[in-house]
Design a protein around this motif. Structure first.
Motif, PDB file in Angstrom:
ATOM      1  N   GLN A 129     -37.201  21.328 -38.662  1.00  0.00           N
ATOM      2  CA  GLN A 129     -38.611  21.055 -37.977  1.00  0.00           C
ATOM      3  C   GLN A 129     -38.294  20.845 -36.298  1.00  0.00           C
ATOM      4  O   GLN A 129     -37.721  20.095 -35.916  1.00  0.00           O
ATOM      5  N   VAL A 130     -39.329  21.650 -35.139  1.00  0.00           N
ATOM      6  CA  VAL A 130     -38.644  21.739 -34.209  1.00  0.00           C
ATOM      7  C   VAL A 130     -39.691  20.309 -34.065  1.00  0.00           C
ATOM      8  O   VAL A 130     -40.426  19.424 -34.216  1.00  0.00           O
ATOM      9  N   GLN A 131     -38.549  19.537 -32.822  1.00  0.00           N
ATOM     10  CA  GLN A 131     -39.183  17.824 -32.294  1.00  0.00           C
ATOM     11  C   GLN A 131     -39.802  18.264 -30.749  1.00  0.00           C
ATOM     12  O   GLN A 131     -39.081  19.276 -29.991  1.00  0.00           O
ATOM     13  N   LEU A 132     -40.841  17.762 -30.113  1.00  0.00           N
ATOM     14  CA  LEU A 132     -41.098  18.384 -28.924  1.00  0.00           C
ATOM     15  C   LEU A 132     -40.880  16.861 -27.852  1.00  0.00           C
ATOM     16  O   LEU A 132     -41.751  15.944 -28.235  1.00  0.00           O
ATOM     17  N   VAL A 133     -40.683  17.409 -26.287  1.00  0.00           N
ATOM     18  CA  VAL A 133     -40.663  15.737 -25.572  1.00  0.00           C
ATOM     19  C   VAL A 133     -41.186  16.792 -24.521  1.00  0.00           C
ATOM     20  O   VAL A 133     -41.050  17.147 -23.730  1.00  0.00           O
ATOM     21  N   GLU A 134     -42.642  16.046 -24.015  1.00  0.00           N
ATOM     22  CA  GLU A 134     -42.805  16.029 -22.542  1.00  0.00           C
ATOM     23  C   GLU A 134     -42.108  15.388 -21.556  1.00  0.00           C
ATOM     24  O   GLU A 134     -41.577  14.076 -22.134  1.00  0.00           O
ATOM     25  N   SER A 135     -42.731  16.034 -20.971  1.00  0.00           N
ATOM     26  CA  SER A 135     -42.272  15.063 -19.136  1.00  0.00           C
ATOM     27  C   SER A 135     -43.649  16.038 -18.165  1.00  0.00           C
ATOM     28  O   SER A 135     -43.374  17.047 -18.142  1.00  0.00           O
ATOM     29  N   GLY A 136     -43.279  15.495 -17.032  1.00  0.00           N
ATOM     30  CA  GLY A 136     -43.708  15.954 -15.501  1.00  0.00           C
ATOM     31  C   GLY A 136     -45.024  14.946 -15.356  1.00  0.00           C
ATOM     32  O   GLY A 136     -45.811  16.083 -14.187  1.00  0.00           O
ATOM     33  N   GLY A 137     -45.235  13.954 -16.242  1.00  0.00           N
ATOM     34  CA  GLY A 137     -47.154  13.117 -16.089  1.00  0.00           C
ATOM     35  C   GLY A 137     -46.446  12.542 -14.611  1.00  0.00           C
ATOM     36  O   GLY A 137     -45.418  12.401 -14.179  1.00  0.00           O
ATOM     37  N   GLY A 138     -47.733  12.046 -13.623  1.00  0.00           N
ATOM     38  CA  GLY A 138     -47.865  11.437 -12.870  1.00  0.00           C
ATOM     39  C   GLY A 138     -48.868  11.164 -12.270  1.00  0.00           C
ATOM     40  O   GLY A 138     -49.686  11.656 -12.931  1.00  0.00           O
ATOM     41  N   LEU A 139     -49.175  10.130 -10.522  1.00  0.00           N
ATOM     42  CA  LEU A 139     -49.842  10.472 -10.092  1.00  0.00           C
ATOM     43  C   LEU A 139     -49.978  11.143  -9.659  1.00  0.00           C
ATOM     44  O   LEU A 139     -49.016  11.739  -8.603  1.00  0.00           O
ATOM     45  N   VAL A 140     -51.094  11.680  -9.059  1.00  0.00           N
ATOM     46  CA  VAL A 140     -51.824  13.248  -8.604  1.00  0.00           C
ATOM     47  C   VAL A 140     -52.662  13.205  -7.473  1.00  0.00           C
ATOM     48  O   VAL A 140     -54.037  12.488  -8.401  1.00  0.00           O
ATOM     49  N   GLY A 158     -48.485  22.001 -36.656  1.00  0.00           N
ATOM     50  CA  GLY A 158     -47.859  21.100 -37.359  1.00  0.00           C
ATOM     51  C   GLY A 158     -46.313  20.001 -36.662  1.00  0.00           C
ATOM     52  O   GLY A 158     -46.615  19.059 -37.391  1.00  0.00           O
ATOM     53  N   THR A 159     -46.355  19.954 -35.573  1.00  0.00           N
ATOM     54  CA  THR A 159     -45.858  19.430 -34.875  1.00  0.00           C
ATOM     55  C   THR A 159     -46.457  18.929 -33.861  1.00  0.00           C
ATOM     56  O   THR A 159     -46.806  19.475 -33.206  1.00  0.00           O
ATOM     57  N   TRP A 160     -45.999  17.708 -33.000  1.00  0.00           N
ATOM     58  CA  TRP A 160     -46.899  16.986 -31.631  1.00  0.00           C
ATOM     59  C   TRP A 160     -45.539  16.345 -30.734  1.00  0.00           C
ATOM     60  O   TRP A 160     -44.641  15.751 -31.527  1.00  0.00           O
ATOM     61  N   GLY A 161     -45.906  16.225 -29.562  1.00  0.00           N
ATOM     62  CA  GLY A 161     -44.866  15.250 -28.560  1.00  0.00           C
ATOM     63  C   GLY A 161     -45.614  14.131 -28.861  1.00  0.00           C
ATOM     64  O   GLY A 161     -46.670  13.834 -29.042  1.00  0.00           O
ATOM     65  N   GLN A 162     -44.640  13.625 -27.903  1.00  0.00           N
ATOM     66  CA  GLN A 162     -45.254  11.794 -27.898  1.00  0.00           C
ATOM     67  C   GLN A 162     -46.480  11.756 -26.601  1.00  0.00           C
ATOM     68  O   GLN A 162     -46.947  10.616 -26.344  1.00  0.00           O
ATOM     69  N   GLY A 163     -46.767  12.324 -25.822  1.00  0.00           N
ATOM     70  CA  GLY A 163     -47.607  12.882 -24.567  1.00  0.00           C
ATOM     71  C   GLY A 163     -46.818  12.616 -23.279  1.00  0.00           C
ATOM     72  O   GLY A 163     -46.201  11.548 -22.682  1.00  0.00           O
ATOM     73  N   THR A 164     -47.751  12.499 -21.729  1.00  0.00           N
ATOM     74  CA  THR A 164     -46.933  12.523 -21.107  1.00  0.00           C
ATOM     75  C   THR A 164     -48.718  11.825 -19.971  1.00  0.00           C
ATOM     76  O   THR A 164     -49.472  12.583 -20.349  1.00  0.00           O
ATOM     77  N   GLN A 165     -48.708  11.014 -19.268  1.00  0.00           N
ATOM     78  CA  GLN A 165     -50.009  10.795 -19.037  1.00  0.00           C
ATOM     79  C   GLN A 165     -49.997  11.230 -17.319  1.00  0.00           C
ATOM     80  O   GLN A 165     -48.991  11.067 -16.409  1.00  0.00           O
ATOM     81  N   CYS A 219     -42.422  21.147 -21.387  1.00  0.00           N
ATOM     82  CA  CYS A 219     -42.873  20.166 -23.049  1.00  0.00           C
ATOM     83  C   CYS A 219     -41.456  20.851 -23.517  1.00  0.00           C
ATOM     84  O   CYS A 219     -41.200  22.439 -24.026  1.00  0.00           O
ATOM     85  N   ALA A 220     -40.114  20.398 -23.645  1.00  0.00           N
ATOM     86  CA  ALA A 220     -39.031  20.707 -24.878  1.00  0.00           C
ATOM     87  C   ALA A 220     -38.235  20.936 -25.797  1.00  0.00           C
ATOM     88  O   ALA A 220     -38.729  19.373 -26.079  1.00  0.00           O
ATOM     89  N   ALA A 221     -38.513  21.405 -26.739  1.00  0.00           N
ATOM     90  CA  ALA A 221     -38.258  21.159 -28.029  1.00  0.00           C
ATOM     91  C   ALA A 221     -36.822  21.545 -28.419  1.00  0.00           C
ATOM     92  O   ALA A 221     -36.007  22.152 -27.965  1.00  0.00           O
ATOM     93  N   SER A 222     -36.278  21.287 -29.695  1.00  0.00           N
ATOM     94  CA  SER A 222     -35.337  20.935 -30.112  1.00  0.00           C
ATOM     95  C   SER A 222     -35.265  20.915 -31.584  1.00  0.00           C
ATOM     96  O   SER A 222     -36.319  20.610 -32.226  1.00  0.00           O
ATOM     97  N   TYR A 261     -50.349  16.288 -24.102  1.00  0.00           N
ATOM     98  CA  TYR A 261     -49.620  16.598 -25.692  1.00  0.00           C
ATOM     99  C   TYR A 261     -49.232  18.215 -25.810  1.00  0.00           C
ATOM    100  O   TYR A 261     -50.162  19.004 -25.807  1.00  0.00           O
ATOM    101  N   CYS A 262     -48.114  18.396 -26.039  1.00  0.00           N
ATOM    102  CA  CYS A 262     -47.744  19.631 -26.651  1.00  0.00           C
ATOM    103  C   CYS A 262     -47.627  19.610 -28.031  1.00  0.00           C
ATOM    104  O   CYS A 262     -47.780  18.766 -28.602  1.00  0.00           O
ATOM    105  N   ALA A 263     -47.780  21.011 -28.801  1.00  0.00           N
ATOM    106  CA  ALA A 263     -47.500  20.800 -29.719  1.00  0.00           C
ATOM    107  C   ALA A 263     -47.177  22.558 -30.326  1.00  0.00           C
ATOM    108  O   ALA A 263     -47.433  22.865 -29.709  1.00  0.00           O
ATOM    109  N   ALA A 264     -47.005  22.080 -31.491  1.00  0.00           N
ATOM    110  CA  ALA A 264     -46.026  23.667 -31.803  1.00  0.00           C
ATOM    111  C   ALA A 264     -47.227  24.452 -33.152  1.00  0.00           C
ATOM    112  O   ALA A 264     -47.039  23.102 -34.317  1.00  0.00           O
ATOM    113  N   LYS A 265     -46.968  25.472 -33.204  1.00  0.00           N
ATOM    114  CA  LYS A 265     -47.289  26.188 -34.891  1.00  0.00           C
ATOM    115  C   LYS A 265     -46.247  27.110 -35.191  1.00  0.00           C
ATOM    116  O   LYS A 265     -45.966  28.185 -34.537  1.00  0.00           O
TER     117      LYS A 265
END
Length: 128
Positions: free
Chosen positions: A1-12, A116-123, A22-25, A95-99
């Motif tokens: 099962q793939v795991q997902l980690v989002e990054s790159g969020g912030g204030l703009v 089936g799989t979701w990351g934790q989200g980035t604001q 969203c990096a998968a592993s 959030y990124c998600a994988a099907k």
């Protein structure tokens, strides 16, 4: 099962740009269709974009069409969301998600239960 980690969020600032990653592993990334969703304050989670396994076929929500672009790099096991001309209403947790398997029709890919799989989200916060 793939795991997902989002990054790159912030204030703009409104009108600015941001790129989410969203990096998968833990799985064979190229076997998954991928999606981006967002959830704003007090709102339900909504579809933003989806991309097929090869990166050729893409869907974007009408609210972001022409401003956001989804893409993927299977060699890096990463999916991206390029956000341009952002607006205050784009403020959300993204959030990124994988099907597993191929991209389906857009109606199916818009549904949360398709994935089936979701990351934790980035604001992402857009200031006016």
């Amino acid at each position: 099962q793939v795991q997902l980690v989002e990054s790159g969020g912030g204030l703009v600032q409104a009108g600015g740009s941001l790129r989410l990653s969203c990096a998968a592993s833990g799985g064979t990334f190229s076997m998954y269709a991928m999606g981006w969703f967002r959830q704003g304050p007090g709102k339900e989670r909504e579809f933003v974009a989806a991309v097929g396994r090869t990166g050729v076929t893409k869907y974007h929500a009408d609210s972001v069409k022409g401003r956001f672009t989804i893409s993927r790099d299977n060699g890096k096991a990463t999916v991206y969301l390029e956000m341009n001309n952002v607006k205050p209403e784009d403020t959300s947790i993204y959030y990124c998600a994988a099907k597993w398997g191929p991209l389906r029709d857009i109606g199916t890919m818009k549904k949360i239960q398709t994935y089936g799989t979701w990351g934790q989200g980035t604001q992402v916060t857009v200031s006016s």
